[in-house]
Design a protein around this motif. Structure first.
Motif, short mmCIF file in Angstrom:
data_model
loop_
_atom_site.label_atom_id
_atom_site.label_comp_id
_atom_site.label_asym_id
_atom_site.label_seq_id
_atom_site.Cartn_x
_atom_site.Cartn_y
_atom_site.Cartn_z
N MET A 140 -14.12 -0.07 -9.32
CA MET A 140 -14.61 -1.45 -8.57
C MET A 140 -14.58 -2.61 -9.35
SD MET A 140 -17.11 -0.25 -5.70
CE MET A 140 -16.65 0.58 -4.16
N ARG A 146 1.27 3.98 -2.89
CA ARG A 146 0.97 5.28 -2.54
C ARG A 146 2.19 6.43 -3.06
NH1 ARG A 146 1.13 7.26 3.28
NH2 ARG A 146 3.16 6.86 2.97
N SER A 179 -6.96 -1.03 -2.00
CA SER A 179 -6.11 -0.08 -2.75
C SER A 179 -7.23 0.64 -3.71
CB SER A 179 -5.48 -0.77 -3.95
OG SER A 179 -6.33 -1.79 -4.57
N ILE A 180 -8.40 0.37 -3.96
CA ILE A 180 -9.51 0.90 -4.73
C ILE A 180 -10.60 1.71 -3.75
CG2 ILE A 180 -11.33 0.74 -6.41
CD1 ILE A 180 -8.51 0.21 -7.57
N SER A 181 -10.72 3.10 -4.23
CA SER A 181 -11.73 3.78 -3.32
C SER A 181 -12.66 4.33 -4.49
CB SER A 181 -11.09 4.99 -2.72
OG SER A 181 -10.35 5.66 -3.47
N ASP A 182 -12.23 4.59 -5.84
CA ASP A 182 -13.46 4.88 -6.82
C ASP A 182 -14.01 4.07 -7.34
OD1 ASP A 182 -14.30 6.38 -9.00
OD2 ASP A 182 -12.54 7.16 -9.66
N LYS A 183 -15.40 4.40 -7.19
CA LYS A 183 -16.45 3.33 -7.64
C LYS A 183 -16.45 3.03 -9.30
CE LYS A 183 -19.91 4.63 -4.31
NZ LYS A 183 -21.35 5.02 -4.04
N TYR A 235 0.81 -1.13 -0.07
CA TYR A 235 -0.12 -0.12 -0.05
C TYR A 235 0.87 1.43 -0.11
CZ TYR A 235 -3.43 3.46 1.45
OH TYR A 235 -4.35 4.52 1.77
N LEU A 251 -15.74 -6.36 -5.32
CA LEU A 251 -15.89 -5.11 -4.36
C LEU A 251 -17.44 -4.72 -4.46
CD1 LEU A 251 -12.85 -3.02 -4.87
CD2 LEU A 251 -13.44 -4.71 -2.82
N GLY A 276 -5.18 3.43 -6.25
CA GLY A 276 -6.57 3.66 -6.59
C GLY A 276 -6.81 3.41 -8.23
N LEU A 324 -10.06 -3.92 -2.26
CA LEU A 324 -10.64 -3.38 -1.09
C LEU A 324 -10.02 -2.34 -0.57
CD1 LEU A 324 -13.27 -3.17 0.87
CD2 LEU A 324 -12.11 -4.80 2.43
#
Length: 272
Positions: free
Chosen positions: A218, A127, A211-215, A123, A222, A133, A209
């Motif tokens: 996905m 980053r 590393s990805i926050s943008d829908k 992670y 997720l 992401g 789960l």
């Protein structure tokens, strides 16, 4: 064939059939629920076949978008794993250089490290290089797995050295020998490794789960829990979403089941 051998054969087939039925029950139940309207009983009250659940799921959740993201990640990951693993395995199997055995042992030792132990360093690394992401962050960690190198090296070690020597007499270099001779002969190993890599990338959940926050990026692993959390008191719609998500993996199994079986029974270069 003796009487004992026949008895053993019949018993093993019966046991295999019972196990197959046992493992098929959840899949059949999932399909039955997906075609049954919510609230309608499946057993005891008659089976009411309907596509309403599928229409509702597709209208309320971007299932195909999630599946598309998973497909992109899985296909690229599989292609890169096959390329890099076969090249590295050829180098370890046929090219002698200082420290090759030690380096190969270091690669194998990485298989003893739990994946969970690498999540935080991975992670932080993603980053720091600005890839967190993105789809790239889902692909890169899986492309240099030691298992693929180990499988391909075991296969390459079993190939006759006469083929390589004949190619060298004709003036072929390392790259040409790998591309024109070793790759065509290693199709069973490549097929098995590719199938297992694709399924593993498709089913991966923990790292996406984190590393990805943008829908928009996905994957299906997720998206499904997020969709199911909205229908905790219902059964038909979550089962319908699961049925849709399982279609690609089931198709791969049906189309490549022979290669999967060969991959499970695969030992070195004996499977040709």
């Amino acid at each position: 064939m003796t009487t004992m051998d026949r008895a053993y054969m019949y018993v093993s087939r019966i046991v295999a059939l019972l196990l197959a039925v046992f493992f098929l029950i959840p899949i059949v139940w999932m399909l039955l629920l997906s075609f049954t309207p919510e609230g309608q009983p499946i057993l005891g009250g008659g089976f009411h076949f309907s596509f309403a659940n599928y229409a509702k799921v597709l209208s309320q959740a971007p299932i195909f978008g999630w599946m598309g993201n998973s497909l992109i990640v899985s296909v690229i990951t599989t292609a890169m794993v096959l390329l890099l693993s076969s090249m590295a395995a050829y180098a370890f199997s046929r090219i002698r250089f200082p420290g090759s055995k030690v380096l190969f042992l270091l690669f194998l030792s990485a298989m003893m490290i739990p994946a969970e132990a690498t999540l935080i360093p991975l992670y932080l690394f993603m980053r720091d290089i600005g890839l967190l992401g993105t789809r790239t962050s889902l692909i890169l960690p899986a492309v240099a797995g030691p298992m693929g190198i180990f499988i391909m090296k075991q296969f390459f070690d079993g190939l006759p050295k006469d083929l390589e020597e004949a190619a060298r007499i004709d003036g072929a270099g390392f790259f040409k020998i790998w591309y024109r001779i070793f790759l065509p002969l290693s199709r069973p190993a490549l097929a098995a490794l590719g199938i297992f890599t694709f399924i593993g990338a498709w089913n991966d959940y923990v790292w996406p789960l984190i590393s990805i926050s943008d829908k928009a990026f996905m994957t299906i692993t997720l998206g499904l829990p997020m969709f199911q959390s909205s229908y905790v008191q219902q059964y038909a719609l979550p089962m319908t979403a699961n049925a849709l998500a399982a279609i690609p993996v089931l198709l791969i199994f049906l189309l490549f089941q022979k290669q999967i079986i060969k991959g499970i029974a695969f030992t070195g270069g004996k499977e040709m």
